[in-house]
Design a protein around this motif. Structure first.
Motif, short mmCIF file in Angstrom:
data_model
loop_
_atom_site.label_atom_id
_atom_site.label_comp_id
_atom_site.label_asym_id
_atom_site.label_seq_id
_atom_site.Cartn_x
_atom_site.Cartn_y
_atom_site.Cartn_z
N PHE A 198 0.85 -1.19 0.00
CA PHE A 198 0.00 0.00 0.00
C PHE A 198 0.88 1.24 0.00
N SER A 199 0.33 2.32 -0.54
CA SER A 199 1.16 3.47 -0.91
C SER A 199 1.19 4.58 0.14
N ASP A 200 0.43 4.42 1.24
CA ASP A 200 0.36 5.50 2.22
C ASP A 200 0.18 4.90 3.62
N SER A 201 0.36 5.71 4.63
CA SER A 201 0.13 5.24 6.01
C SER A 201 -1.34 4.91 6.21
N VAL A 202 -1.60 3.85 6.96
CA VAL A 202 -2.98 3.38 7.11
C VAL A 202 -3.37 3.23 8.58
N ASN A 203 -4.67 3.44 8.83
CA ASN A 203 -5.26 3.16 10.14
C ASN A 203 -5.70 1.71 10.25
N ASN A 204 -6.17 1.21 9.14
CA ASN A 204 -6.87 -0.07 9.13
C ASN A 204 -6.32 -0.91 7.99
N LEU A 205 -6.10 -2.18 8.25
CA LEU A 205 -5.80 -3.12 7.19
C LEU A 205 -6.54 -4.41 7.53
N GLN A 206 -7.33 -4.88 6.59
CA GLN A 206 -8.08 -6.10 6.80
C GLN A 206 -7.83 -7.05 5.63
N TRP A 207 -7.76 -8.35 5.95
CA TRP A 207 -7.70 -9.41 4.94
C TRP A 207 -9.06 -10.11 4.92
N ALA B 23 3.97 -1.87 8.98
CA ALA B 23 3.36 -0.59 8.59
C ALA B 23 4.41 0.39 8.09
N THR B 24 5.59 0.38 8.69
CA THR B 24 6.63 1.34 8.30
C THR B 24 7.10 1.09 6.88
N GLU B 25 7.00 -0.17 6.41
CA GLU B 25 7.42 -0.49 5.05
C GLU B 25 6.23 -0.68 4.12
N ARG B 26 5.04 -0.47 4.64
CA ARG B 26 3.81 -0.43 3.84
C ARG B 26 3.53 -1.72 3.08
N TYR B 27 3.57 -2.83 3.82
CA TYR B 27 3.15 -4.08 3.22
C TYR B 27 2.59 -5.01 4.28
N SER B 28 1.79 -5.97 3.80
CA SER B 28 1.25 -6.99 4.66
C SER B 28 1.33 -8.33 3.93
N LEU B 29 1.52 -9.39 4.69
CA LEU B 29 1.62 -10.74 4.15
C LEU B 29 0.58 -11.63 4.81
N LEU B 30 -0.04 -12.46 4.00
CA LEU B 30 -0.97 -13.47 4.51
C LEU B 30 -0.37 -14.84 4.19
N TYR B 31 -0.19 -15.65 5.24
CA TYR B 31 0.37 -16.98 5.08
C TYR B 31 -0.73 -18.02 5.23
N ILE B 32 -0.76 -18.94 4.30
CA ILE B 32 -1.68 -20.07 4.40
C ILE B 32 -0.84 -21.33 4.44
N PRO C 265 -3.65 -3.76 11.28
CA PRO C 265 -2.94 -2.57 10.81
C PRO C 265 -1.44 -2.61 11.11
N SER C 266 -1.02 -3.46 12.07
CA SER C 266 0.39 -3.66 12.33
C SER C 266 0.55 -4.97 13.11
N GLY C 267 1.78 -5.50 13.10
CA GLY C 267 2.06 -6.68 13.91
C GLY C 267 1.71 -7.98 13.23
N THR C 268 1.64 -9.03 14.03
CA THR C 268 1.42 -10.39 13.54
C THR C 268 0.27 -11.03 14.31
N LYS C 269 -0.57 -11.75 13.57
CA LYS C 269 -1.66 -12.50 14.19
C LYS C 269 -1.74 -13.88 13.56
N GLN C 270 -2.25 -14.83 14.33
CA GLN C 270 -2.43 -16.18 13.80
C GLN C 270 -3.82 -16.67 14.15
N ASN C 271 -4.40 -17.43 13.20
CA ASN C 271 -5.69 -18.05 13.43
C ASN C 271 -5.68 -19.40 12.72
#
Lengths: 114, 112
Positions: free
Chosen positions: B25-34, B65-74, B50-56
């Motif tokens: 993503f190209s800008d700072s974000v409040n919210n990020l949802q998958w 967030a500082t590098e403006r990317y998110s990863l989803l692992y399956i 919006p930041s950090g790591t979660k597992q389910n």
């Protein structure tokens, strides 16, 4: 877990007719949204609603569209005179706050214009 | 406005394989949802991250967030994981806060 409910799940309407899509947001949420997804494309923001008025709307949300919260539980999207290009999946969402809170989505209403 | 790019656009896996989906993503974000959109068109919320790591279960997500990317692992994919995975964000500053901007999605097909 509370959820957003949308009715109907599928609506078929003749071009030029009015259609109303209905949503019941999560009960303690304050912000409500409509999104649209044309088949095979990404989900697009239409409108956000707070405190009984529109907070923001996209360029898609023209004069043919309107939203209303007619009572304490329902949130509706009306399309006044439907066009073929209004055929899409319409999603309602709600959140407790505008920022720093997730949006919860309903299962969508598939609108088919003939 | 903010740009959201997802990769890869399409992914075919054999059942049991692992995968990583990316959202830039190209800008700072409040919210990020998958989200996972199933074959019936329903949008299933996977993560609010919006930041950090979660597992389910077999799924996990990381947002830098500082590098403006998110990863989803399956991991250990199943045929029921098939569908389209969407990343959605909203801007941290300026107008249009709270309005989610979706990427074009990654279409995942898991073969038995």
């Amino acid at each position: 877990e509370p959820e957003v409910t949308q009715t109907p799940s599928h609506q078929v309407t003749q071009m030029g007719q009015e259609v109303i899509l209905r949503c019941v947001p999560i009960s303690n949420h304050l912000y409500f949204y409509w999104y649209r997804q044309i088949l095979g494309q990404k989900v697009e923001f239409l409108v956000s609603f707070y405190n009984n008025e529109i907070s923001e709307k996209s360029e898609i949300f023209d004069d043919q569209f309107s939203v209303e919260r007619p009572d304490g539980s329902n949130f509706t999207l009306k399309i006044r005179s439907t066009k073929l290009e209004d055929s899409a999946m319409y999603f309602c969402a709600s959140s407790f706050d505008r920022v720093n809170q997730p949006q919860h989505f309903g299962d969508g209403t598939r609108l088919s214009i003939l | 406005g903010i740009q959201v790019e997802q990769s890869p656009p399409d992914l075919i896996l054999q059942e049991g394989a692992n995968s990583t989906l990316r959202c830039n993503f190209s800008d700072s974000v409040n919210n990020l949802q998958w989200f996972h959109q199933n074959p019936w068109g329903q949008l299933i919320n996977l993560f609010y991250i919006p930041s950090g790591t979660k597992q389910n279960g077999r799924l996990s997500a990381t947002t830098v967030a500082t590098e403006r990317y998110s990863l989803l692992y399956i991991s250990s994919s199943q045929t029921t994981d098939s569908g389209v995975y969407f990343c959605a964000v909203d801007k941290e500053y300026g107008g249009s806060q709270g309005n989610l901007i979706f990427g074009k999605g990654t279409k995942l097909s898991v073969k038995p």
